[in-house]
Design a protein around this motif. Structure first.
Motif, short mmCIF file in Angstrom:
data_model
loop_
_atom_site.label_atom_id
_atom_site.label_comp_id
_atom_site.label_asym_id
_atom_site.label_seq_id
_atom_site.Cartn_x
_atom_site.Cartn_y
_atom_site.Cartn_z
N SER A 44 35.60 51.12 6.85
CA SER A 44 36.18 51.30 8.18
C SER A 44 36.58 52.76 8.34
CB SER A 44 37.41 50.41 8.35
OG SER A 44 38.46 50.86 7.50
N LYS A 45 36.69 53.20 9.59
CA LYS A 45 37.10 54.59 9.83
C LYS A 45 38.51 54.86 9.27
CE LYS A 45 37.40 57.96 13.60
NZ LYS A 45 37.17 58.15 15.06
N PRO A 46 39.50 53.96 9.47
CA PRO A 46 40.82 54.21 8.86
C PRO A 46 40.75 54.33 7.33
CG PRO A 46 41.00 52.54 10.57
CD PRO A 46 39.54 52.79 10.36
N ASN A 47 39.89 53.51 6.73
CA ASN A 47 39.75 53.57 5.27
C ASN A 47 39.17 54.91 4.85
OD1 ASN A 47 39.81 52.78 2.62
ND2 ASN A 47 38.29 51.16 2.81
N LEU A 49 39.46 57.72 6.46
CA LEU A 49 40.47 58.75 6.69
C LEU A 49 41.58 58.73 5.63
CD1 LEU A 49 40.69 58.55 10.58
CD2 LEU A 49 39.86 60.50 9.22
N TYR A 50 41.68 57.65 4.88
CA TYR A 50 42.62 57.59 3.75
C TYR A 50 42.18 58.58 2.67
CZ TYR A 50 44.78 55.86 -0.54
OH TYR A 50 45.46 55.76 -1.73
N ARG A 53 40.79 63.56 5.39
CA ARG A 53 41.59 63.58 6.61
C ARG A 53 40.78 63.91 7.87
NH1 ARG A 53 42.38 68.17 3.90
NH2 ARG A 53 42.25 70.15 5.00
#
Length: 200
Positions: A44-47, A49-50, A53
């Protein structure tokens, strides 16, 4: 003190970098999106970005690793070796990189075409210093009569052009050669051309 990355974290970071390499080498930095990289990495995109950044963080990380690998074949040139053999061996190493790491070559080419906004300092610094050092070696070989009189900088540029072309213009090369593997004849041609140019 930072804890070392877990096996899963290392696996995900590697997946993101591999996906970034695929996407950036195809679409360039500007034409690529984080969504494309995340989809390609299966995250996923949030994953994503973890771990990184921004899109630029992925791209910069890829370029740093690429530049390290890009300079290594030139560093391996031995001033004490046979000049023609050493220069052909360098060209062969560059050709091998085009054969086995074409996406990396295209990523580098895309960055250069854009004016090298993220690696300009390395080009003007570390790369230029290394090429200057090798130019001194080549000029020494010329002065000793061990190779023909050549401009060391244009010789290095020619080796880059003769080898990286097979990665950066792969579609064009394969369109012309059809089913023939371009690398089958490329090494033999490179050998004959360099030996003809350099042998006293």
């Amino acid at each position: 003190m930072n804890k070392p990355d877990t096996r899963i974290q290392k696996k995900n970071q590697a997946a993101i970098l591999d996906a970034g390499l695929l996407v950036f080498s195809q679409f360039g930095f500007r034409g690529s999106t984080l969504d494309q990289v995340a989809d390609e990495a299966g995250l996923s995109k949030p994953n994503l970005l973890y771990y990184f950044r921004s899109k630029e963080a992925i791209y910069t990380s890829l370029l740093a690793k690429l530049l390290e690998n890009w300079l290594e074949p030139l560093r391996e040139l031995d001033p004490q070796g046979d000049p023609v053999d050493e220069l052909f061996a360098y060209a062969k190493r560059k050709l091998d990189m085009s054969q086995h790491f074409p996406r990396e070559s295209r990523l580098f080419a895309n960055e250069i075409i854009q004016g090298a906004p993220r690696i300009g300092d390395v080009l003007h610094g570390e790369l230029r210093e290394l090429v200057d050092e090798i130019a001194v070696v080549i000029n020494g070989w010329v002065a000793d009569g061990r190779i023909k009189d050549v401009d060391p900088y244009h010789l290095i540029f020619s080796i880059w052009a003769l080898t990286q072309h097979y990665a950066d213009f792969d579609v064009q090369v394969r369109a012309i050669l059809g089913e023939v593997d371009p690398f089958d004849g490329a090494e033999k041609h490179l050998d004959a051309m360099l030996r003809g140019l350099l042998t006293p």
